[in-house]
Design a protein around this motif. Structure first.
Motif, PDB file in Angstrom:
ATOM      1  N   PRO A 186      -1.611  23.129  25.885  1.00 54.96           N
ATOM      2  CA  PRO A 186      -2.104  24.440  26.309  1.00 54.96           C
ATOM      3  C   PRO A 186      -0.984  25.467  26.315  1.00 54.96           C
ATOM      4  CG  PRO A 186      -1.952  22.950  28.180  1.00 54.96           C
ATOM      5  CD  PRO A 186      -1.709  22.110  26.958  1.00 54.96           C
ATOM      6  N   ASP A 188       1.470  28.577  27.560  1.00 60.10           N
ATOM      7  CA  ASP A 188       2.111  28.867  28.842  1.00 60.10           C
ATOM      8  C   ASP A 188       1.271  29.871  29.628  1.00 60.10           C
ATOM      9  OD1 ASP A 188       4.135  27.190  28.079  1.00 60.10           O
ATOM     10  OD2 ASP A 188       5.394  28.811  27.260  1.00 60.10           O
ATOM     11  N   PRO A 189       1.506  29.965  30.933  1.00 61.90           N
ATOM     12  CA  PRO A 189       0.772  30.969  31.722  1.00 61.90           C
ATOM     13  C   PRO A 189       0.967  32.369  31.156  1.00 61.90           C
ATOM     14  CG  PRO A 189       1.876  29.418  33.172  1.00 61.90           C
ATOM     15  CD  PRO A 189       2.373  29.115  31.783  1.00 61.90           C
ATOM     16  N   ASP A 190      -0.120  33.119  31.098  1.00 61.16           N
ATOM     17  CA  ASP A 190      -0.149  34.486  30.557  1.00 61.16           C
ATOM     18  C   ASP A 190       0.188  34.523  29.075  1.00 61.16           C
ATOM     19  OD1 ASP A 190      -0.791  35.453  33.090  1.00 61.16           O
ATOM     20  OD2 ASP A 190       1.329  35.705  33.629  1.00 61.16           O
ATOM     21  N   TYR A 191       0.108  33.359  28.405  1.00 63.50           N
ATOM     22  CA  TYR A 191       0.332  33.293  26.962  1.00 63.50           C
ATOM     23  C   TYR A 191      -0.953  32.820  26.287  1.00 63.50           C
ATOM     24  CZ  TYR A 191       5.376  34.144  26.726  1.00 63.50           C
ATOM     25  OH  TYR A 191       6.624  34.720  26.754  1.00 63.50           O
ATOM     26  N   ALA A 192      -0.998  33.002  24.973  1.00 69.68           N
ATOM     27  CA  ALA A 192      -2.135  32.546  24.177  1.00 69.68           C
ATOM     28  C   ALA A 192      -1.657  32.281  22.765  1.00 69.68           C
ATOM     29  CB  ALA A 192      -3.256  33.579  24.180  1.00 69.68           C
ATOM     30  N   GLY A 210      -7.252  30.866  23.816  1.00 63.33           N
ATOM     31  CA  GLY A 210      -6.753  30.519  25.138  1.00 63.33           C
ATOM     32  C   GLY A 210      -6.854  29.023  25.384  1.00 63.33           C
ATOM     33  N   GLN A 211      -6.542  28.628  26.597  1.00 61.54           N
ATOM     34  CA  GLN A 211      -6.560  27.200  26.929  1.00 61.54           C
ATOM     35  C   GLN A 211      -7.965  26.619  26.814  1.00 61.54           C
ATOM     36  OE1 GLN A 211      -4.866  26.361  30.747  1.00 61.54           O
ATOM     37  NE2 GLN A 211      -5.350  24.176  30.684  1.00 61.54           N
ATOM     38  N   HIS A 231       2.673  31.721  19.270  1.00 63.57           N
ATOM     39  CA  HIS A 231       2.590  31.546  20.715  1.00 63.57           C
ATOM     40  C   HIS A 231       3.188  32.799  21.345  1.00 63.57           C
ATOM     41  CE1 HIS A 231       3.869  29.733  24.685  1.00 63.57           C
ATOM     42  NE2 HIS A 231       2.582  29.425  24.625  1.00 63.57           N
ATOM     43  N   PRO A 233       2.708  36.295  24.337  1.00 64.14           N
ATOM     44  CA  PRO A 233       2.076  36.762  25.581  1.00 64.14           C
ATOM     45  C   PRO A 233       0.723  37.411  25.272  1.00 64.14           C
ATOM     46  CG  PRO A 233       4.369  37.427  25.498  1.00 64.14           C
ATOM     47  CD  PRO A 233       4.041  36.907  24.142  1.00 64.14           C
ATOM     48  N   GLU A 234      -0.195  37.313  26.212  1.00 69.48           N
ATOM     49  CA  GLU A 234      -1.520  37.903  26.016  1.00 69.48           C
ATOM     50  C   GLU A 234      -1.404  39.411  25.870  1.00 69.48           C
ATOM     51  OE1 GLU A 234      -4.022  36.725  29.185  1.00 69.48           O
ATOM     52  OE2 GLU A 234      -4.122  34.619  28.578  1.00 69.48           O
TER      53      GLU A 234
END
Length: 258
Positions: A186, A188-192, A210-211, A231, A233-234
């Motif tokens: 998955p 990272d947080p706030d990533y996509a 997203g995840q 990969h 940041p959103e």
């Protein structure tokens, strides 16, 4: 007995029977008041009438009951007229009531007929809609059957792109590749993950993954110039091109090896 006596006697009989009119009755009353013989004849006629009535009915006339005169008969006529008038008035009321009831029944019949026609029209419209929906469903089903993919030609090709194993499924007859990212960790947080498809059949297409989307299959139309997965940041901008260090995998679908 002369003609006058005969007419007088006949008039007395009619008076006793109550058959004289008002003028004749007044004349008879004036006569018996002035003529004792006429009064005697009147009493004799009344006695004969009572005896005749008692003989027919078998019930003697009560003693002391006054005999009816022309006024009594006139009162009886008036009473009968009043009763008949009341009865006629009642009949008129019933006639009006029945007329109103008939009008209400006619109005009810008209309302029911109108409602029946409206229901028939609504039923026909509903049948037409159902027929149209059925025809539309048949056309959609035919289109789906025509566009149905041939899953018999499905082939899987597992390749290592970048860091992790990314599986690609090919539908040769449909010229479609299905990208499987279920084994990718998955983001990272706030990533996509950003999937950039450079297809020759359409403009460059970008998909944000997203995840929750990793277990989906992502169709890629062939031929294509390649697929890149970043990969980032959103909400990160893609123009200019993202740095190479954010490139997660680059996939070439031109010549898969099975």
């Amino acid at each position: 007995m002369n003609q006058d006596d005969f007419d007088k006697h006949e008039l007395l009989e009619q008076y006793v029977l109550g058959l004289t009119n008002r003028e004749e009755s007044e004349w008879v009353e004036d006569l018996i008041a002035k003529d004792p013989e006429a009064r005697k004849d009147l009493e004799h006629l009344r006695k004969q009438l009572e005896d005749y009535a008692d003989g027919i009915s078998g019930i003697p006339t009560p003693a002391g009951r006054p005999l009816r005169n022309h006024r009594d008969f006139a009162d009886l006529d008036q009473e009968m007229i009043v009763r008949m008038t009341e009865r006629n008035h009642t009949l008129v009321i019933w006639r009006y009531a029945l007329s109103v009831a008939c009008l209400l029944l006619v109005a009810l019949c008209g309302f029911l007929f109108r409602s029946n026609q409206t229901l028939k029209q609504e039923l026909l419209a509903e049948k037409a809609r159902h027929a149209q929906d059925g025809k539309s469903f048949e056309l959609q089903l035919k289109n789906l059957q025509k566009s149905e993919m041939n899953w018999d030609s499905l082939k899987a090709h597992a390749s290592v792109f970048g860091i992790n194993n990314i599986r690609v499924h090919y539908l040769e007859r449909e010229n479609i590749a299905l990208l499987d990212l279920s084994r990718v960790p998955p983001p990272d947080p706030d990533y996509a993950y950003y999937l950039i498809d450079s297809s020759a059949l359409q403009e460059t297409k970008v998909r944000v993954i997203g995840q929750a989307d990793l277990h989906h299959l992502f169709p890629i139309h062939l031929p294509t110039g390649g697929v890149r997965i970043y990969h980032l940041p959103e909400g990160a901008p893609l123009e200019p091109a993202p740095p190479t260090e954010h490139l997660y995998a680059e996939i070439s679908l031109l010549d898969p090896t099975f």
